[in-house]
Design an enzyme around this catalytic site. Sequence first.
Site: not given
Ligand code: ADP
Length: 305
Positions: A10, A39, A221-223, A225, A246, A249-252, A287
Amino acid sequence: MTIAVLGSINMDITAYSDRLPRPGETLHAHRYLTGLGGKGANQAAAAARLGSATDFIGRVGNDHFGRSAIEQLQKFGVVTRHVSIDPGNSTGIAIINVDRNGENFITVVAGANFAIDETDIAGAADCLETTTVLLLQMEVPWPPMLLAAKRARAKGAKIILDPAPAPAAGIDLDLSFFDIITPNETETEILTGIHPHDAPTAAAAAKQLHRRGPQVVIVKLGSRGAYLSTPETGLHVPPFKVEALDTVAAGDCFNGGLAYALSKGMDLVPAARFASACGALSTTKYGAAAAAPTLSEVDGLLSRA
Ligand code: ADP
């Protein structure tokens, strides 16, 4: 030791304003950015930036955004010989409004991404049959995705499905085609009915997903782990401490990093930790694809932890 990605490309067009517009309202934003997104493209860019030989299978339209997306993928080092130009569809775009709190509205026009079909898979047979890892997400039609998974798996590749974005109605798909599935919190809840907020809830959700086929489940699990689960065992991968700016795309970046680590022969636990470091680092930059970390940044974070 290559990575193949079948997925979406995209162009993200993001307008930043104090608040989000109301229906019928014209609102003036103070700036906008365009950047590579989707993605598939994000995961490919993340793997290539780490140094993986990464082949992309996908489509763009015969338009300015399509040419620009291909150029940007190439700048990351992604091989684009299997990205075709579809004269009948536009390049996929995402129109994103972001307010001062980071809240957003996103409209996606899938365009050429949704026109991907079996011919794209047949045309990329060489790459699917030699790849070490195949990365898949949910932004292209399912039939070609399953065909690619079957084809690559028959030759020994590991297939990683990011079930994102998960349709609210769930994913009525045979998950036994995939070795590893990596849902985030929302996707885990859609797939299992369990909101994973800690290790026991993530383990319970993972157990359900194992029953549908994948031998490895990683709940992002975002922040907090990630949670890594196999039918025999499970463990919490603790988060890396970063200054998050920001989280787009953390998951990507996590999945690109996971593919890199597995293609280099790392075992699952260190690979999940490596991926988690990639996800964490991506939150320290703005980004989508642009936020993907380099190998030396990841090594730096791993050695400081
Ligand atoms: P998505 O972007 O698919 O929603 P997440 O937000 O769970 O995925 O982020 C993917 C991975 O990135 C998490 O499993 C974690 O390892 C890392 N991560 C994301 N946000 C943070 C954060 N604020 N601090 C530390 N690690 C993070």
